[in-house]
Design a protein around this motif. Structure first.
Motif, PDB file in Angstrom:
ATOM      1  N   PHE A  21     -47.848   2.742 114.635  1.00  0.00           N
ATOM      2  CA  PHE A  21     -47.165   3.823 113.937  1.00  0.00           C
ATOM      3  C   PHE A  21     -48.037   4.294 112.777  1.00  0.00           C
ATOM      4  N   GLY A  22     -48.218   5.615 112.647  1.00  0.00           N
ATOM      5  CA  GLY A  22     -49.071   6.151 111.603  1.00  0.00           C
ATOM      6  C   GLY A  22     -48.297   6.656 110.397  1.00  0.00           C
ATOM      7  N   ALA A  23     -49.015   7.252 109.452  1.00  0.00           N
ATOM      8  CA  ALA A  23     -48.408   7.805 108.242  1.00  0.00           C
ATOM      9  C   ALA A  23     -47.645   9.078 108.588  1.00  0.00           C
ATOM     10  N   PRO A  24     -46.456   9.272 108.015  1.00  0.00           N
ATOM     11  CA  PRO A  24     -45.653  10.455 108.327  1.00  0.00           C
ATOM     12  C   PRO A  24     -46.306  11.747 107.853  1.00  0.00           C
ATOM     13  N   VAL A  25     -46.057  12.813 108.599  1.00  0.00           N
ATOM     14  CA  VAL A  25     -46.543  14.147 108.264  1.00  0.00           C
ATOM     15  C   VAL A  25     -45.353  14.964 107.775  1.00  0.00           C
ATOM     16  N   ALA A  26     -45.499  15.637 106.630  1.00  0.00           N
ATOM     17  CA  ALA A  26     -44.393  16.407 106.052  1.00  0.00           C
ATOM     18  C   ALA A  26     -44.074  17.634 106.901  1.00  0.00           C
ATOM     19  N   VAL A  27     -42.850  17.689 107.412  1.00  0.00           N
ATOM     20  CA  VAL A  27     -42.351  18.829 108.190  1.00  0.00           C
ATOM     21  C   VAL A  27     -40.871  18.986 107.847  1.00  0.00           C
ATOM     22  N   HIS A  28     -40.451  20.164 107.454  1.00  0.00           N
ATOM     23  CA  HIS A  28     -39.065  20.335 107.021  1.00  0.00           C
ATOM     24  C   HIS A  28     -38.098  20.467 108.201  1.00  0.00           C
ATOM     25  N   ASP A  29     -37.035  19.666 108.171  1.00  0.00           N
ATOM     26  CA  ASP A  29     -35.922  19.753 109.121  1.00  0.00           C
ATOM     27  C   ASP A  29     -36.353  19.708 110.593  1.00  0.00           C
ATOM     28  N   PRO A  30     -37.118  18.692 110.997  1.00  0.00           N
ATOM     29  CA  PRO A  30     -37.549  18.610 112.397  1.00  0.00           C
ATOM     30  C   PRO A  30     -36.503  17.928 113.286  1.00  0.00           C
ATOM     31  N   TYR A  31     -35.428  18.642 113.599  1.00  0.00           N
ATOM     32  CA  TYR A  31     -34.391  18.046 114.448  1.00  0.00           C
ATOM     33  C   TYR A  31     -34.932  17.743 115.842  1.00  0.00           C
ATOM     34  N   ASN A  32     -35.666  18.687 116.390  1.00  0.00           N
ATOM     35  CA  ASN A  32     -36.265  18.493 117.712  1.00  0.00           C
ATOM     36  C   ASN A  32     -37.625  19.166 117.740  1.00  0.00           C
ATOM     37  N   LEU A  33     -38.409  18.841 118.753  1.00  0.00           N
ATOM     38  CA  LEU A  33     -39.793  19.304 118.799  1.00  0.00           C
ATOM     39  C   LEU A  33     -40.197  19.622 120.232  1.00  0.00           C
ATOM     40  N   TYR A  34     -40.825  20.780 120.408  1.00  0.00           N
ATOM     41  CA  TYR A  34     -41.359  21.187 121.713  1.00  0.00           C
ATOM     42  C   TYR A  34     -42.798  21.653 121.538  1.00  0.00           C
ATOM     43  N   PHE A  35     -43.452  21.947 122.651  1.00  0.00           N
ATOM     44  CA  PHE A  35     -44.812  22.469 122.623  1.00  0.00           C
ATOM     45  C   PHE A  35     -44.930  23.615 123.609  1.00  0.00           C
ATOM     46  N   THR A  36     -45.598  24.699 123.207  1.00  0.00           N
ATOM     47  CA  THR A  36     -45.775  25.823 124.118  1.00  0.00           C
ATOM     48  C   THR A  36     -46.651  25.383 125.298  1.00  0.00           C
ATOM     49  N   PRO A  37     -46.458  25.980 126.484  1.00  0.00           N
ATOM     50  CA  PRO A  37     -47.171  25.521 127.684  1.00  0.00           C
ATOM     51  C   PRO A  37     -48.682  25.672 127.633  1.00  0.00           C
ATOM     52  N   ASP A  38     -49.191  26.455 126.685  1.00  0.00           N
ATOM     53  CA  ASP A  38     -50.644  26.577 126.520  1.00  0.00           C
ATOM     54  C   ASP A  38     -51.191  25.549 125.537  1.00  0.00           C
ATOM     55  N   GLY A  39     -50.282  24.769 124.916  1.00  0.00           N
ATOM     56  CA  GLY A  39     -50.710  23.740 123.976  1.00  0.00           C
ATOM     57  C   GLY A  39     -51.141  24.264 122.620  1.00  0.00           C
ATOM     58  N   LYS A  40     -50.921  25.556 122.353  1.00  0.00           N
ATOM     59  CA  LYS A  40     -51.419  26.144 121.116  1.00  0.00           C
ATOM     60  C   LYS A  40     -50.457  26.024 119.940  1.00  0.00           C
ATOM     61  N   SER A  41     -49.198  25.697 120.226  1.00  0.00           N
ATOM     62  CA  SER A  41     -48.217  25.598 119.140  1.00  0.00           C
ATOM     63  C   SER A  41     -47.239  24.463 119.382  1.00  0.00           C
ATOM     64  N   ALA A  42     -46.906  23.766 118.301  1.00  0.00           N
ATOM     65  CA  ALA A  42     -45.735  22.906 118.292  1.00  0.00           C
ATOM     66  C   ALA A  42     -44.562  23.796 117.894  1.00  0.00           C
ATOM     67  N   VAL A  43     -43.403  23.526 118.468  1.00  0.00           N
ATOM     68  CA  VAL A  43     -42.220  24.353 118.203  1.00  0.00           C
ATOM     69  C   VAL A  43     -41.138  23.453 117.611  1.00  0.00           C
TER      70      VAL A  43
END
Length: 344
Positions: free
Chosen positions: A99-121
């Motif tokens: 397990f690594g160090a946490p990355v600050a992201v506001h309100d990450p209830y759920n997480l997806y990735f675009t099919p081209d891999g260019k964005s986390a959603v």
């Protein structure tokens, strides 16, 4: 095979979007990773790690406040723990289990990735936002304000050009352009609806949305974005998981402790499996070989291992409080679209 609509997305089989998810067909990226079950315990602020061979807990690791889901990255190299109230993502190296160090992201209830891999959603449920971020650093690329409450689950069109997301607290479905990050449409379901998981049929013809309040699946078309019907499954319909042969979809009915086995060919429920005793099946995934359905017991501090042959309970494993978006890893597939493991 057919070319995708967006640059960078691999070609796909229009007859079966899950053609690369066959039993044990692991990507070279993950082939040597240890097979483990990662369970985020939302009320304990921990992740429990289970050995699927022994059905025993290996260890439990503290993470940020209210972890909701454990999500595989697009490139399959990282698992991200969504610490919703803690406003962070904790990375896990699935090759080592570190397990690594946490990355600050506001309100990450759920997480997806675009099919081209260019964005986390990031599905920022409380913020009423869908936030597009760099898939590695999580730096913000663009923010889309949404006209609904509780945006949480999603799935992508066959060609990757759009995705459909559910808004739990307003009974709403959204259609979003993948590359332009714009809202393409809104559907308001019946009053009192609580849409949850979203899944597209193998041939891309139909979308299914589990509704925890109306106790079944809404069906709709994606391109013209219209409702086409409703299929009852059971009390508290919640999670949707496709079988390794693309024939069935497992529907967790959290309010009655059952799993409905939905047949894509007949567009109907083939059978229903009852988990013995009190149970609250929520989120999870299918084992790499397709023989075991792993599901968290949201209100019972346990995990269920269920045989996909006949639905019998193989094991009931105590974990922390409020187990939620359980991740089975690794799984077959070339890349991850996120959530607890949507692979193509």
């Amino acid at each position: 095979m057919r070319a995708a609509a967006i640059s960078g997305m691999p070609e796909y089989d229009p007859k079966d979007l899950y053609a690369y998810d066959r039993p044990n067909e692991l990507s070279p990226v993950v082939r040597d990773f240890p097979s483990l079950i990662y369970v985020p315990n939302s009320e304990s602020n921990t992740v429990t790690v289970i050995d699927p061979k022994t059905y025993k807990v290996i260890h439990t690791v503290p993470v940020g406040e209210q972890p909701q889901h454990v999500v595989p990255s697009w490139d399959l190299k990282t698992l991200w723990v969504n610490n919703d109230v803690g406003n962070s993502l904790t990375p896990i190296n699935p090759a080592t289990g570190q397990f690594g160090a946490p990355v600050a992201v506001h309100d990450p209830y759920n997480l997806y990735f675009t099919p081209d891999g260019k964005s986390a959603v990031v599905m920022a449920e409380q913020d009423k936002e869908i936030v597009f971020r760099d898939p590695h650093t999580m730096a913000v690329q663009q923010t889309l304000k949404v006209p609904c409450e509780g945006v949480n689950h999603a799935d992508f069109s066959p060609d990757g050009s759009y995705f459909i997301a559910s808004c739990e607290f307003s009974g709403t479905l959204l259609k979003v352009d993948t590359t332009k990050h714009t809202l393409l449409g809104v559907i308001n379901l019946k009053t009192g609806s609580m849409p949850q998981d979203v899944k597209i049929a193998p041939d891309g013809s139909t979308w299914y949305v589990a509704d925890m309040a109306t106790n079944g699946l809404w069906t709709l078309t994606g391109d013209d974005f219209k409702l086409t019907g409703f299929i009852p499954t059971g009390l508290g319909a919640h999670g949707l998981y496709v079988s390794r042969d693309s024939q069935y979809m497992y529907v967790t009915n959290r309010g009655e402790g059952t799993i409905s086995v939905f047949d894509f060919a007949t567009n109907s429920v083939k059978t229903k499996w009852k988990i013995p005793g009190k149970a609250s099946p929520d989120m999870g995934g299918v084992s790499s070989d397709g023989k075991v359905l792993w599901i968290s017991g949201r209100y019972d501090s346990e995990v269920y291992a269920i045989s996909t042959d006949d639905g019998h309970l193989i094991a009931r494993i105590p974990v922390g409080s409020g187990p939620h978006g359980l991740c089975v890893y690794p799984q077959p597939g070339r890349y991850s679209l996120g959530h607890t493991g949507v692979f193509r």
